[in-house]
Design a protein around this motif. Structure first.
Motif, PDB file in Angstrom:
ATOM      1  N   ARG B 178      45.290  49.955  46.154  1.00 40.48           N
ATOM      2  CA  ARG B 178      44.130  49.309  45.517  1.00 40.48           C
ATOM      3  C   ARG B 178      43.242  48.637  46.563  1.00 40.48           C
ATOM      4  O   ARG B 178      43.710  48.217  47.616  1.00 40.48           O
ATOM      5  N   PRO B 179      41.936  48.521  46.257  1.00 37.28           N
ATOM      6  CA  PRO B 179      41.011  47.929  47.230  1.00 37.28           C
ATOM      7  C   PRO B 179      41.380  46.494  47.584  1.00 37.28           C
ATOM      8  O   PRO B 179      41.937  45.748  46.765  1.00 37.28           O
ATOM      9  N   LEU B 180      41.069  46.122  48.789  1.00 38.45           N
ATOM     10  CA  LEU B 180      41.469  44.820  49.308  1.00 38.45           C
ATOM     11  C   LEU B 180      40.931  43.653  48.486  1.00 38.45           C
ATOM     12  O   LEU B 180      41.573  42.595  48.400  1.00 38.45           O
ATOM     13  N   MET B 181      39.755  43.846  47.887  1.00 33.26           N
ATOM     14  CA  MET B 181      39.161  42.736  47.113  1.00 33.26           C
ATOM     15  C   MET B 181      40.130  42.206  46.058  1.00 33.26           C
ATOM     16  O   MET B 181      40.102  41.035  45.730  1.00 33.26           O
ATOM     17  N   GLU B 182      40.942  43.093  45.525  1.00 33.99           N
ATOM     18  CA  GLU B 182      41.850  42.673  44.457  1.00 33.99           C
ATOM     19  C   GLU B 182      42.954  41.738  44.952  1.00 33.99           C
ATOM     20  O   GLU B 182      43.592  41.053  44.171  1.00 33.99           O
TER      21      GLU B 182
END
Lengths: 197, 197
Positions: B178-182
DNA sequence: GTCTATATCCAGATAGAC
DNA sequence: GTCTATCTGGATATAGAC
Protein backbone atom coordinates in the motif's frame (compact mmCIF):
# COMPACT_ATOMS: atom_id res chain seq x y z
CA UNK A 1 31.62 -39.30 12.12
CA UNK A 2 34.63 -39.93 9.95
CA UNK A 3 37.71 -37.79 9.89
CA UNK A 4 37.71 -35.56 6.81
CA UNK A 5 40.91 -36.78 5.17
CA UNK A 6 40.46 -34.51 2.19
CA UNK A 7 40.83 -31.39 4.30
CA UNK A 8 44.05 -32.69 5.78
CA UNK A 9 45.68 -33.31 2.44
CA UNK A 10 45.38 -29.69 1.36
CA UNK A 11 46.50 -27.06 3.84
CA UNK A 12 44.02 -24.45 2.71
CA UNK A 13 40.34 -24.38 1.98
CA UNK A 14 40.00 -22.77 -1.41
CA UNK A 15 36.37 -21.64 -1.25
CA UNK A 16 37.13 -20.00 2.09
CA UNK A 17 40.17 -18.03 1.00
CA UNK A 18 38.38 -16.95 -2.17
CA UNK A 19 35.33 -15.75 -0.24
CA UNK A 20 37.55 -13.88 2.18
CA UNK A 21 39.30 -12.07 -0.65
CA UNK A 22 36.00 -11.46 -2.41
CA UNK A 23 34.13 -9.87 0.49
CA UNK A 24 37.02 -7.51 1.01
CA UNK A 25 37.19 -6.45 -2.63
CA UNK A 26 33.41 -6.30 -3.14
CA UNK A 27 32.84 -4.03 -0.16
CA UNK A 28 35.95 -1.93 -0.75
CA UNK A 29 35.53 -1.15 -4.44
CA UNK A 30 32.21 -2.73 -5.38
CA UNK A 31 31.28 -5.96 -7.11
CA UNK A 32 31.40 -4.53 -10.61
CA UNK A 33 34.71 -2.78 -10.08
CA UNK A 34 36.21 -6.09 -8.98
CA UNK A 35 37.43 -8.40 -11.74
CA UNK A 36 38.05 -12.09 -11.40
CA UNK A 37 41.77 -11.39 -12.00
CA UNK A 38 41.59 -9.07 -8.95
CA UNK A 39 40.28 -11.94 -6.86
CA UNK A 40 42.96 -14.23 -8.28
CA UNK A 41 45.68 -11.80 -7.19
CA UNK A 42 44.21 -11.15 -3.74
CA UNK A 43 43.42 -14.78 -2.91
CA UNK A 44 46.36 -16.47 -4.57
CA UNK A 45 43.96 -18.98 -6.11
CA UNK A 46 44.02 -19.46 -9.88
CA UNK A 47 41.28 -18.48 -12.32
CA UNK A 48 40.67 -22.11 -13.15
CA UNK A 49 40.09 -23.15 -9.55
CA UNK A 50 37.79 -20.24 -8.89
CA UNK A 51 35.60 -21.11 -11.87
CA UNK A 52 35.74 -24.77 -10.91
CA UNK A 53 34.34 -24.01 -7.44
CA UNK A 54 31.91 -21.21 -8.15
CA UNK A 55 30.83 -21.64 -11.76
CA UNK A 56 30.97 -17.97 -12.57
CA UNK A 57 31.55 -14.63 -10.93
CA UNK A 58 28.01 -14.29 -9.60
CA UNK A 59 28.47 -17.70 -7.96
CA UNK A 60 31.01 -16.12 -5.65
CA UNK A 61 28.62 -13.36 -4.63
CA UNK A 62 25.84 -15.86 -4.14
CA UNK A 63 27.86 -18.27 -1.98
CA UNK A 64 29.00 -15.36 0.16
CA UNK A 65 25.51 -14.03 0.63
CA UNK A 66 24.00 -17.39 1.53
CA UNK A 67 26.74 -18.05 4.06
CA UNK A 68 26.23 -14.73 5.80
CA UNK A 69 22.45 -14.94 5.83
CA UNK A 70 22.62 -18.40 7.37
CA UNK A 71 25.01 -17.13 9.99
CA UNK A 72 22.75 -14.26 10.97
CA UNK A 73 19.76 -16.56 11.08
CA UNK A 74 21.57 -18.82 13.52
CA UNK A 75 22.47 -15.84 15.67
CA UNK A 76 18.81 -14.84 15.87
CA UNK A 77 17.78 -18.37 16.76
CA UNK A 78 20.27 -18.21 19.60
CA UNK A 79 18.79 -14.95 20.78
CA UNK A 80 15.28 -16.39 20.79
CA UNK A 81 16.51 -19.29 22.91
CA UNK A 82 18.28 -17.08 25.44
CA UNK A 83 15.63 -14.38 25.91
CA UNK A 84 11.95 -14.75 26.82
CA UNK A 85 10.45 -11.30 26.55
CA UNK A 86 10.08 -9.66 23.19
CA UNK A 87 11.66 -6.52 24.58
CA UNK A 88 14.87 -8.25 25.54
CA UNK A 89 14.95 -10.17 22.26
CA UNK A 90 14.68 -7.03 20.21
CA UNK A 91 17.31 -5.32 22.27
CA UNK A 92 19.62 -8.29 21.83
CA UNK A 93 19.09 -8.22 18.08
CA UNK A 94 20.15 -4.59 17.90
CA UNK A 95 23.12 -5.28 20.13
CA UNK A 96 24.15 -8.12 17.83
CA UNK A 97 23.84 -5.93 14.73
CA UNK A 98 25.88 -3.15 16.34
CA UNK A 99 28.58 -5.55 17.43
CA UNK A 100 28.76 -7.16 14.03
CA UNK A 101 29.07 -3.74 12.42
CA UNK A 102 32.01 -2.87 14.65
CA UNK A 103 33.76 -6.21 14.49
CA UNK A 104 33.16 -7.12 10.87
CA UNK A 105 32.07 -4.02 9.00
CA UNK A 106 32.59 -5.79 5.69
CA UNK A 107 30.05 -8.45 6.60
CA UNK A 108 27.48 -5.83 7.54
CA UNK A 109 28.18 -3.77 4.43
CA UNK A 110 27.84 -6.82 2.25
CA UNK A 111 24.55 -7.84 3.80
CA UNK A 112 22.87 -4.46 3.97
CA UNK A 113 24.31 -2.25 1.29
CA UNK A 114 25.23 -4.40 -1.65
CA UNK A 115 22.53 -4.27 -4.29
CA UNK A 116 22.21 -8.00 -4.77
CA UNK A 117 19.45 -7.61 -7.31
CA UNK A 118 21.97 -5.99 -9.65
CA UNK A 119 24.26 -8.97 -9.31
CA UNK A 120 21.59 -11.68 -9.34
CA UNK A 121 18.60 -10.15 -11.12
CA UNK A 122 15.99 -12.58 -9.87
CA UNK A 123 16.98 -12.57 -6.22
CA UNK A 124 14.53 -11.49 -3.53
CA UNK A 125 15.55 -8.36 -1.58
CA UNK A 126 17.52 -8.83 1.65
CA UNK A 127 14.61 -7.58 3.69
CA UNK A 128 12.67 -10.67 2.58
CA UNK A 129 15.37 -13.05 3.80
CA UNK A 130 14.86 -15.25 6.84
CA UNK A 131 16.67 -13.13 9.44
CA UNK A 132 14.70 -10.05 8.48
CA UNK A 133 11.35 -11.79 8.50
CA UNK A 134 12.33 -13.22 11.86
CA UNK A 135 12.89 -9.70 13.19
CA UNK A 136 9.45 -8.67 12.04
CA UNK A 137 7.94 -11.80 13.57
CA UNK A 138 9.36 -10.84 16.96
CA UNK A 139 7.54 -7.53 16.67
CA UNK A 140 4.28 -9.28 15.80
CA UNK A 141 4.70 -11.52 18.85
CA UNK A 142 5.24 -8.47 21.03
CA UNK A 143 2.02 -6.95 19.82
CA UNK A 144 0.15 -10.18 20.47
CA UNK A 145 1.31 -10.42 24.07
CA UNK A 146 0.78 -6.74 24.80
CA UNK A 147 4.39 -5.64 25.16
CA UNK A 148 3.98 -3.40 22.12
CA UNK A 149 1.13 -1.03 21.34
CA UNK A 150 -1.34 -2.37 18.78
CA UNK A 151 -0.62 -0.89 15.35
CA UNK A 152 0.43 -1.79 11.84
CA UNK A 153 3.15 -4.45 11.97
CA UNK A 154 5.37 -2.77 9.43
CA UNK A 155 5.17 0.59 11.13
CA UNK A 156 6.06 -0.99 14.45
CA UNK A 157 9.01 -2.87 12.99
CA UNK A 158 10.24 0.21 11.13
CA UNK A 159 9.98 2.28 14.31
CA UNK A 160 11.82 -0.28 16.39
CA UNK A 161 14.66 -1.01 13.98
CA UNK A 162 14.78 2.08 11.78
CA UNK A 163 16.95 4.11 14.12
CA UNK A 164 19.42 1.26 14.53
CA UNK A 165 19.77 0.81 10.77
CA UNK A 166 20.29 4.54 10.33
CA UNK A 167 23.11 4.55 12.86
CA UNK A 168 24.69 1.47 11.31
CA UNK A 169 24.55 3.13 7.94
CA UNK A 170 26.08 6.35 9.24
CA UNK A 171 28.78 4.42 11.03
CA UNK A 172 29.72 2.40 7.94
CA UNK A 173 29.80 5.61 5.91
CA UNK A 174 32.29 7.08 8.37
CA UNK A 175 29.95 9.82 9.57
CA UNK A 176 29.81 8.54 13.17
CA UNK A 177 33.28 8.48 14.65
CA UNK A 178 32.49 6.68 17.88
CA UNK A 179 31.61 2.97 18.15
CA UNK A 180 27.94 2.12 17.99
CA UNK A 181 27.90 0.66 21.49
CA UNK A 182 28.14 4.16 22.88
CA UNK A 183 24.81 5.08 21.29
CA UNK A 184 23.08 1.82 22.07
CA UNK A 185 21.31 2.57 25.36
CA UNK A 186 20.02 5.94 24.30
CA UNK A 187 18.86 4.63 20.94
CA UNK A 188 17.07 1.72 22.50
CA UNK A 189 15.21 3.98 24.94
CA UNK A 190 13.91 5.97 21.97
CA UNK A 191 13.03 2.92 19.91
CA UNK A 192 11.15 1.21 22.69
CA UNK A 193 9.37 4.37 23.74
CA UNK A 194 8.16 4.84 20.17
CA UNK A 195 5.93 1.77 20.38
CA UNK A 196 4.57 2.18 23.89
CA UNK A 197 1.04 3.36 24.74
CA UNK B 1 15.99 38.60 -19.37
CA UNK B 2 16.55 37.63 -22.98
CA UNK B 3 14.61 34.94 -24.75
CA UNK B 4 16.69 31.79 -25.09
CA UNK B 5 16.79 31.49 -28.85
CA UNK B 6 19.01 28.44 -28.74
CA UNK B 7 16.32 26.35 -27.07
CA UNK B 8 13.84 27.27 -29.74
CA UNK B 9 16.04 26.16 -32.61
CA UNK B 10 16.27 22.59 -31.39
CA UNK B 11 13.04 20.90 -30.39
CA UNK B 12 14.59 18.73 -27.70
CA UNK B 13 16.98 19.26 -24.86
CA UNK B 14 19.63 16.61 -25.20
CA UNK B 15 20.99 16.54 -21.65
CA UNK B 16 17.43 16.22 -20.40
CA UNK B 17 16.41 13.29 -22.58
CA UNK B 18 19.69 11.54 -21.82
CA UNK B 19 19.24 11.98 -18.07
CA UNK B 20 15.69 10.74 -18.29
CA UNK B 21 16.78 7.59 -20.09
CA UNK B 22 19.72 7.16 -17.74
CA UNK B 23 17.81 7.35 -14.45
CA UNK B 24 15.39 4.77 -15.76
CA UNK B 25 18.12 2.35 -16.83
CA UNK B 26 20.34 2.95 -13.79
CA UNK B 27 17.55 2.24 -11.31
CA UNK B 28 16.04 -0.61 -13.30
CA UNK B 29 19.15 -2.66 -14.02
CA UNK B 30 21.93 -0.83 -12.20
CA UNK B 31 24.61 1.59 -13.33
CA UNK B 32 27.14 -1.09 -14.17
CA UNK B 33 24.67 -3.22 -16.08
CA UNK B 34 23.84 -0.22 -18.22
CA UNK B 35 26.15 0.45 -21.16
CA UNK B 36 26.46 3.72 -23.02
CA UNK B 37 25.03 1.95 -26.08
CA UNK B 38 21.96 1.13 -23.92
CA UNK B 39 21.53 4.82 -23.17
CA UNK B 40 21.98 5.64 -26.85
CA UNK B 41 19.18 3.24 -27.77
CA UNK B 42 16.81 4.36 -25.02
CA UNK B 43 17.35 8.10 -25.48
CA UNK B 44 17.74 8.22 -29.24
CA UNK B 45 20.80 10.43 -28.77
CA UNK B 46 24.06 9.39 -30.41
CA UNK B 47 27.22 8.22 -28.63
CA UNK B 48 29.08 11.28 -29.85
CA UNK B 49 26.56 13.75 -28.44
CA UNK B 50 26.43 11.99 -25.12
CA UNK B 51 30.20 12.14 -24.73
CA UNK B 52 30.18 15.72 -25.92
CA UNK B 53 27.76 16.73 -23.17
CA UNK B 54 28.87 14.56 -20.28
CA UNK B 55 32.54 13.78 -20.89
CA UNK B 56 32.26 10.17 -19.86
CA UNK B 57 29.81 7.69 -18.41
CA UNK B 58 30.34 8.79 -14.81
CA UNK B 59 29.55 12.35 -15.95
CA UNK B 60 25.98 11.24 -16.59
CA UNK B 61 25.61 9.76 -13.12
CA UNK B 62 27.16 12.85 -11.59
CA UNK B 63 24.95 15.35 -13.43
CA UNK B 64 21.88 13.35 -12.44
CA UNK B 65 22.87 13.20 -8.81
CA UNK B 66 23.66 16.88 -8.55
CA UNK B 67 20.37 17.81 -10.15
CA UNK B 68 18.36 15.68 -7.76
CA UNK B 69 20.23 16.79 -4.67
CA UNK B 70 19.70 20.42 -5.62
CA UNK B 71 16.03 19.77 -6.14
CA UNK B 72 15.62 18.15 -2.74
CA UNK B 73 17.55 20.95 -1.10
CA UNK B 74 15.15 23.49 -2.60
CA UNK B 75 12.19 21.49 -1.37
CA UNK B 76 13.57 21.56 2.16
CA UNK B 77 14.18 25.30 1.96
CA UNK B 78 10.53 25.69 1.00
CA UNK B 79 9.49 23.62 3.97
CA UNK B 80 11.53 25.75 6.35
CA UNK B 81 9.87 28.85 4.96
CA UNK B 82 6.35 27.48 5.30
CA UNK B 83 6.59 25.92 8.77
CA UNK B 84 7.74 27.51 12.05
CA UNK B 85 7.86 24.71 14.59
CA UNK B 86 10.46 22.01 14.28
CA UNK B 87 7.77 19.40 14.74
CA UNK B 88 5.80 20.53 11.70
CA UNK B 89 8.97 20.92 9.63
CA UNK B 90 10.06 17.38 10.35
CA UNK B 91 6.64 16.05 9.61
CA UNK B 92 6.61 17.95 6.32
CA UNK B 93 10.00 16.53 5.38
CA UNK B 94 8.74 12.99 5.87
CA UNK B 95 5.58 13.76 3.94
CA UNK B 96 7.69 15.10 1.09
CA UNK B 97 9.91 12.02 1.06
CA UNK B 98 6.89 9.70 1.06
CA UNK B 99 5.24 11.61 -1.76
CA UNK B 100 8.40 11.63 -3.82
CA UNK B 101 8.76 7.89 -3.32
CA UNK B 102 5.25 7.28 -4.60
CA UNK B 103 5.34 9.75 -7.47
CA UNK B 104 8.89 9.27 -8.68
CA UNK B 105 10.24 6.05 -7.23
CA UNK B 106 13.19 6.18 -9.59
CA UNK B 107 14.31 9.51 -8.19
CA UNK B 108 14.15 8.19 -4.65
CA UNK B 109 15.91 4.97 -5.58
CA UNK B 110 18.65 6.87 -7.31
CA UNK B 111 19.19 9.19 -4.36
CA UNK B 112 19.05 6.66 -1.57
CA UNK B 113 20.07 3.30 -2.91
CA UNK B 114 22.60 3.81 -5.63
CA UNK B 115 26.11 3.30 -4.29
CA UNK B 116 27.56 6.50 -5.66
CA UNK B 117 30.94 5.80 -4.16
CA UNK B 118 31.29 2.83 -6.50
CA UNK B 119 30.61 5.07 -9.46
CA UNK B 120 32.60 8.10 -8.32
CA UNK B 121 35.17 6.75 -5.85
CA UNK B 122 35.99 10.04 -4.16
CA UNK B 123 32.45 11.25 -3.65
CA UNK B 124 31.11 11.94 -0.16
CA UNK B 125 28.23 9.68 0.96
CA UNK B 126 24.67 10.91 0.32
CA UNK B 127 24.07 11.32 4.02
CA UNK B 128 26.70 14.08 3.99
CA UNK B 129 24.93 16.01 1.24
CA UNK B 130 23.18 19.30 1.93
CA UNK B 131 19.59 18.01 2.23
CA UNK B 132 20.63 15.38 4.73
CA UNK B 133 22.67 17.73 6.86
CA UNK B 134 19.72 20.11 6.74
CA UNK B 135 17.48 17.38 8.16
CA UNK B 136 19.88 16.86 11.02
CA UNK B 137 20.09 20.60 11.61
CA UNK B 138 16.32 20.74 12.08
CA UNK B 139 16.65 18.14 14.80
CA UNK B 140 19.41 20.13 16.51
CA UNK B 141 17.18 23.23 16.42
CA UNK B 142 14.35 21.27 17.99
CA UNK B 143 16.57 20.23 20.84
CA UNK B 144 17.74 23.80 21.36
CA UNK B 145 14.20 25.17 21.65
CA UNK B 146 12.95 22.32 23.84
CA UNK B 147 10.62 20.60 21.38
CA UNK B 148 12.84 17.54 21.47
CA UNK B 149 14.32 15.82 24.51
CA UNK B 150 17.99 16.58 25.08
CA UNK B 151 20.14 13.74 23.79
CA UNK B 152 22.79 12.89 21.24
CA UNK B 153 22.00 14.62 17.94
CA UNK B 154 22.63 11.60 15.81
CA UNK B 155 20.49 9.33 17.95
CA UNK B 156 17.65 11.84 17.82
CA UNK B 157 17.89 12.21 14.04
CA UNK B 158 18.10 8.45 13.55
CA UNK B 159 15.06 7.93 15.77
CA UNK B 160 13.03 10.58 13.99
CA UNK B 161 13.86 9.59 10.42
CA UNK B 162 14.88 5.95 10.72
CA UNK B 163 11.37 4.55 10.58
CA UNK B 164 10.51 6.64 7.53
CA UNK B 165 13.59 5.47 5.67
CA UNK B 166 12.80 1.86 6.54
CA UNK B 167 9.30 2.16 5.13
CA UNK B 168 10.58 3.90 2.00
CA UNK B 169 13.09 1.13 1.51
CA UNK B 170 10.45 -1.58 1.99
CA UNK B 171 8.11 0.19 -0.36
CA UNK B 172 10.72 0.51 -3.11
CA UNK B 173 11.60 -3.16 -2.65
CA UNK B 174 7.97 -4.08 -3.23
CA UNK B 175 7.44 -5.46 0.27
CA UNK B 176 4.82 -2.87 1.22
CA UNK B 177 1.88 -3.06 -1.15
CA UNK B 178 0.00 0.00 0.00
CA UNK B 179 1.12 3.59 -0.64
CA UNK B 180 3.25 5.19 2.03
CA UNK B 181 0.67 7.88 2.80
CA UNK B 182 -1.45 5.28 4.52
CA UNK B 183 1.29 4.64 7.06
CA UNK B 184 2.26 8.25 7.52
CA UNK B 185 0.20 9.33 10.53
CA UNK B 186 0.90 6.23 12.55
CA UNK B 187 4.59 6.33 11.75
CA UNK B 188 4.87 9.98 12.67
CA UNK B 189 3.19 9.40 16.04
CA UNK B 190 5.83 6.76 16.82
CA UNK B 191 8.72 8.86 15.56
CA UNK B 192 7.73 11.95 17.49
CA UNK B 193 6.96 9.99 20.65
CA UNK B 194 10.43 8.45 20.51
CA UNK B 195 12.10 11.80 21.22
CA UNK B 196 9.70 13.16 23.86
CA UNK B 197 10.42 13.32 27.59
C1' DG C 1 41.15 -30.31 -8.50
C1' DT C 2 44.44 -26.94 -9.75
C1' DC C 3 46.87 -24.55 -12.82
C1' DT C 4 48.42 -21.53 -17.34
C1' DA C 5 47.38 -19.94 -21.62
C1' DT C 6 44.14 -18.22 -24.51
C1' DA C 7 39.64 -17.16 -26.96
C1' DT C 8 35.86 -14.09 -27.43
C1' DC C 9 33.25 -10.35 -26.77
C1' DC C 10 31.73 -5.92 -25.81
C1' DA C 11 32.43 -2.09 -22.93
C1' DG C 12 34.12 2.76 -22.88
C1' DA C 13 35.95 6.11 -25.52
C1' DT C 14 37.69 8.74 -29.85
C1' DA C 15 38.11 10.53 -34.72
C1' DG C 16 36.56 13.16 -37.89
C1' DA C 17 32.74 14.15 -41.45
C1' DC C 18 28.87 17.14 -41.60
C1' DG D 1 26.82 20.24 -31.68
C1' DT D 2 25.49 15.99 -33.65
C1' DC D 3 26.34 12.11 -35.91
C1' DT D 4 28.61 7.25 -37.69
C1' DA D 5 32.37 4.40 -37.83
C1' DT D 6 35.97 2.53 -35.48
C1' DC D 7 39.77 1.54 -32.06
C1' DT D 8 41.50 -0.69 -28.00
C1' DG D 9 41.69 -2.68 -23.60
C1' DG D 10 40.28 -5.64 -20.43
C1' DA D 11 36.57 -8.40 -18.73
C1' DT D 12 34.40 -13.07 -18.37
C1' DA D 13 34.93 -17.51 -19.35
C1' DT D 14 37.07 -21.91 -21.46
C1' DA D 15 40.57 -25.48 -22.95
C1' DG D 16 43.36 -28.63 -21.80
C1' DA D 17 47.96 -30.01 -19.50
C1' DC D 18 49.28 -31.79 -15.10
Amino acid sequence: MQIMISTIKSNRNIPEVVLKAAIHLFTEQGYFNTSVPDIVKKSGVSTGSIYHHFGDKTGIAKALFEMLVKRMENAFDDIERKHDSVQSRLRAVIEYLFQLTEEEPEVMTYMLFIKHKEIMPNMAPVCSSKPFTKMRQMVVDGMANGEIKTMDNMVAAASLFGGAFRLISLRLDGVLERPLMEYQDELWRCAWQSVQK
